[in-house]
Motif scaffolding. Sequence first.
Motif, PDB file in Angstrom:
ATOM      1  N   GLY A 114       0.794  -1.265   0.033  1.00  0.00           N
ATOM      2  CA  GLY A 114      -0.095   0.064   0.019  1.00  0.00           C
ATOM      3  C   GLY A 114       0.611   1.215   0.009  1.00  0.00           C
ATOM      4  N   LEU A 115       1.906   1.280  -0.479  1.00  0.00           N
ATOM      5  CA  LEU A 115       3.009   2.405  -0.620  1.00  0.00           C
ATOM      6  C   LEU A 115       3.003   2.884  -1.929  1.00  0.00           C
ATOM      7  CD1 LEU A 115       6.057   0.800   1.590  1.00  0.00           C
ATOM      8  CD2 LEU A 115       3.795   2.536   2.237  1.00  0.00           C
ATOM      9  N   ILE A 116       3.483   4.023  -2.193  1.00  0.00           N
ATOM     10  CA  ILE A 116       3.725   4.908  -3.394  1.00  0.00           C
ATOM     11  C   ILE A 116       4.549   5.846  -3.104  1.00  0.00           C
ATOM     12  CG2 ILE A 116       1.860   6.609  -3.269  1.00  0.00           C
ATOM     13  CD1 ILE A 116       0.917   5.835  -5.925  1.00  0.00           C
ATOM     14  N   VAL A 117       5.453   6.059  -4.337  1.00  0.00           N
ATOM     15  CA  VAL A 117       6.496   7.160  -4.433  1.00  0.00           C
ATOM     16  C   VAL A 117       5.790   8.525  -4.882  1.00  0.00           C
ATOM     17  CG1 VAL A 117       8.736   7.921  -5.307  1.00  0.00           C
ATOM     18  CG2 VAL A 117       8.207   5.392  -5.123  1.00  0.00           C
ATOM     19  N   ARG A 118       5.985   9.651  -4.202  1.00  0.00           N
ATOM     20  CA  ARG A 118       5.546  10.962  -4.373  1.00  0.00           C
ATOM     21  C   ARG A 118       6.450  12.076  -4.263  1.00  0.00           C
ATOM     22  NH1 ARG A 118       1.894   9.457  -7.237  1.00  0.00           N
ATOM     23  NH2 ARG A 118      -0.373   9.170  -6.756  1.00  0.00           N
ATOM     24  N   LYS A 119       6.484  13.076  -5.031  1.00  0.00           N
ATOM     25  CA  LYS A 119       7.272  14.216  -4.855  1.00  0.00           C
ATOM     26  C   LYS A 119       7.024  14.856  -3.467  1.00  0.00           C
ATOM     27  CE  LYS A 119       8.184  16.552  -8.795  1.00  0.00           C
ATOM     28  NZ  LYS A 119       7.869  17.312  -9.930  1.00  0.00           N
ATOM     29  N   LEU A 120       7.888  15.842  -3.124  1.00  0.00           N
ATOM     30  CA  LEU A 120       7.533  16.312  -1.699  1.00  0.00           C
ATOM     31  C   LEU A 120       6.126  17.196  -1.695  1.00  0.00           C
ATOM     32  CD1 LEU A 120      11.045  17.420  -0.495  1.00  0.00           C
ATOM     33  CD2 LEU A 120       9.695  15.335   0.106  1.00  0.00           C
ATOM     34  N   ASP A 121       5.521  17.659  -2.802  1.00  0.00           N
ATOM     35  CA  ASP A 121       4.567  18.378  -2.697  1.00  0.00           C
ATOM     36  C   ASP A 121       3.387  17.594  -3.054  1.00  0.00           C
ATOM     37  OD1 ASP A 121       4.555  17.746  -5.474  1.00  0.00           O
ATOM     38  OD2 ASP A 121       4.616  19.474  -6.420  1.00  0.00           O
ATOM     39  N   GLY A 122       3.475  16.090  -3.053  1.00  0.00           N
ATOM     40  CA  GLY A 122       2.412  15.409  -3.222  1.00  0.00           C
ATOM     41  C   GLY A 122       2.162  14.821  -4.454  1.00  0.00           C
ATOM     42  N   SER A 123       2.697  15.644  -5.474  1.00  0.00           N
ATOM     43  CA  SER A 123       2.473  15.086  -6.863  1.00  0.00           C
ATOM     44  C   SER A 123       3.254  13.806  -7.474  1.00  0.00           C
ATOM     45  CB  SER A 123       2.804  16.231  -7.954  1.00  0.00           C
ATOM     46  OG  SER A 123       4.281  16.547  -7.799  1.00  0.00           O
ATOM     47  N   ARG A 124       2.807  13.234  -8.449  1.00  0.00           N
ATOM     48  CA  ARG A 124       3.458  12.165  -9.017  1.00  0.00           C
ATOM     49  C   ARG A 124       4.951  12.241  -9.143  1.00  0.00           C
ATOM     50  NH1 ARG A 124       2.002   7.498 -11.907  1.00  0.00           N
ATOM     51  NH2 ARG A 124       3.364   6.851 -13.624  1.00  0.00           N
ATOM     52  N   CYS A 125       5.772  11.030  -8.874  1.00  0.00           N
ATOM     53  CA  CYS A 125       7.186  11.378  -9.136  1.00  0.00           C
ATOM     54  C   CYS A 125       7.353  11.162 -10.538  1.00  0.00           C
ATOM     55  CB  CYS A 125       7.861  10.213  -8.619  1.00  0.00           C
ATOM     56  SG  CYS A 125       9.544   9.956  -8.466  1.00  0.00           S
ATOM     57  N   ASP A 126       8.347  12.146 -11.069  1.00  0.00           N
ATOM     58  CA  ASP A 126       8.821  12.316 -12.581  1.00  0.00           C
ATOM     59  C   ASP A 126       9.760  11.516 -12.979  1.00  0.00           C
ATOM     60  OD1 ASP A 126      10.829  13.487 -11.444  1.00  0.00           O
ATOM     61  OD2 ASP A 126      10.185  15.450 -12.448  1.00  0.00           O
ATOM     62  N   LEU A 127      10.063  11.332 -14.289  1.00  0.00           N
ATOM     63  CA  LEU A 127      11.147  10.409 -14.805  1.00  0.00           C
ATOM     64  C   LEU A 127      12.627  10.925 -14.291  1.00  0.00           C
ATOM     65  CD1 LEU A 127      10.252   9.712 -18.561  1.00  0.00           C
ATOM     66  CD2 LEU A 127      10.322   7.955 -16.541  1.00  0.00           C
ATOM     67  N   ARG A 128      12.605  12.029 -13.942  1.00  0.00           N
ATOM     68  CA  ARG A 128      14.027  12.453 -13.338  1.00  0.00           C
ATOM     69  C   ARG A 128      14.116  11.813 -12.025  1.00  0.00           C
ATOM     70  NH1 ARG A 128      15.418  16.345  -9.911  1.00  0.00           N
ATOM     71  NH2 ARG A 128      17.485  17.311 -10.179  1.00  0.00           N
ATOM     72  N   GLY A 129      13.114  12.098 -11.080  1.00  0.00           N
ATOM     73  CA  GLY A 129      13.142  11.786  -9.792  1.00  0.00           C
ATOM     74  C   GLY A 129      13.419  10.019  -9.608  1.00  0.00           C
ATOM     75  N   THR A 130      12.623   9.267 -10.520  1.00  0.00           N
ATOM     76  CA  THR A 130      12.727   7.977 -10.682  1.00  0.00           C
ATOM     77  C   THR A 130      14.081   7.583 -11.090  1.00  0.00           C
ATOM     78  OG1 THR A 130      10.399   7.890 -11.167  1.00  0.00           O
ATOM     79  CG2 THR A 130      11.809   6.023 -11.759  1.00  0.00           C
ATOM     80  N   PHE A 131      14.577   8.246 -12.101  1.00  0.00           N
ATOM     81  CA  PHE A 131      15.906   7.898 -12.500  1.00  0.00           C
ATOM     82  C   PHE A 131      16.940   8.228 -11.467  1.00  0.00           C
ATOM     83  CE2 PHE A 131      19.899   9.031 -14.578  1.00  0.00           C
ATOM     84  CZ  PHE A 131      20.198   7.866 -15.343  1.00  0.00           C
ATOM     85  N   ILE A 132      16.820   9.244 -10.629  1.00  0.00           N
ATOM     86  CA  ILE A 132      17.773   9.528  -9.571  1.00  0.00           C
ATOM     87  C   ILE A 132      17.601   8.433  -8.390  1.00  0.00           C
ATOM     88  CG2 ILE A 132      18.116  11.007  -7.546  1.00  0.00           C
ATOM     89  CD1 ILE A 132      17.542  13.430  -9.609  1.00  0.00           C
ATOM     90  N   ARG A 133      16.376   8.089  -8.023  1.00  0.00           N
ATOM     91  CA  ARG A 133      15.933   7.079  -6.817  1.00  0.00           C
ATOM     92  C   ARG A 133      16.901   5.761  -7.527  1.00  0.00           C
ATOM     93  NH1 ARG A 133      12.457   6.595  -3.387  1.00  0.00           N
ATOM     94  NH2 ARG A 133      11.712   4.659  -4.367  1.00  0.00           N
ATOM     95  N   THR A 134      16.739   5.450  -8.539  1.00  0.00           N
ATOM     96  CA  THR A 134      17.149   4.099  -9.274  1.00  0.00           C
ATOM     97  C   THR A 134      18.671   4.128  -9.025  1.00  0.00           C
ATOM     98  OG1 THR A 134      15.279   3.769 -10.678  1.00  0.00           O
ATOM     99  CG2 THR A 134      17.392   2.459 -11.028  1.00  0.00           C
ATOM    100  N   LEU A 135      19.271   5.317  -9.620  1.00  0.00           N
ATOM    101  CA  LEU A 135      20.886   5.258  -9.427  1.00  0.00           C
ATOM    102  C   LEU A 135      21.325   5.278  -8.105  1.00  0.00           C
ATOM    103  CD1 LEU A 135      21.902   8.016 -12.005  1.00  0.00           C
ATOM    104  CD2 LEU A 135      22.202   5.468 -12.301  1.00  0.00           C
ATOM    105  N   ALA A 136      20.669   5.806  -7.024  1.00  0.00           N
ATOM    106  CA  ALA A 136      20.925   5.759  -5.740  1.00  0.00           C
ATOM    107  C   ALA A 136      21.088   4.464  -5.158  1.00  0.00           C
ATOM    108  CB  ALA A 136      20.487   6.719  -5.028  1.00  0.00           C
ATOM    109  N   ARG A 137      20.268   3.532  -5.911  1.00  0.00           N
ATOM    110  CA  ARG A 137      20.239   2.175  -5.405  1.00  0.00           C
ATOM    111  C   ARG A 137      21.664   1.504  -5.293  1.00  0.00           C
ATOM    112  NH1 ARG A 137      15.243   0.534  -4.283  1.00  0.00           N
ATOM    113  NH2 ARG A 137      13.541   1.624  -4.809  1.00  0.00           N
ATOM    114  N   ILE A 138      22.305   1.798  -6.334  1.00  0.00           N
ATOM    115  CA  ILE A 138      23.804   1.390  -6.551  1.00  0.00           C
ATOM    116  C   ILE A 138      24.574   1.366  -5.253  1.00  0.00           C
ATOM    117  CG2 ILE A 138      25.987   1.664  -7.742  1.00  0.00           C
ATOM    118  CD1 ILE A 138      24.399   2.761 -10.193  1.00  0.00           C
TER     119      ILE A 138
END
Length: 140
Positions: free
Chosen positions: A71-95
């Motif tokens: 029941g979880l979801i990724v959001r930007k800090l303002d509550g809007s949907r996470c964009d591709l840039r944010g998703t890409f950064i999150r993914t790279l940080a997983r390294i």
Amino acid sequence: MTHLVGESGKARVIAFFLDSLIAFLAVVLLVGAIGSQNPVVSVTVLSFIYLFYFFSFEAIWSRTPGKWLQGLIVRKLDGSRCDLRGTFIRTLARILEANPILLGGIPAGIVIIASERKQRLGDLIAGTVVVSKRDAAEIS
């Protein structure tokens, strides 16, 4: 401005383990299907598939199967949907954050516990937060 605080409890830990299991199974199947005897090729494919799992699901649905089940979801800090840039950064940080050589998910867990909004390093850099679907709906 909305002050979203992320999920740092059991649901997020379970989602991480479920996603890691699913991604690992996909990796094993695909590396096995390739059948390369070259360890560099195998590790490259393993890394790409693991990262692609998170990137593709979060880019399309703002959540992975593990997050969906919890029941979880990724959001930007303002509550809007996470964009591709944010998703890409999150993914790279997983390294760094979810690397088995670097203590698995422990670095991410430490940052989540220590941060004000319960964000891992990738969230802090991307300006995102993982929240319950219910909390995200209240903001929208």
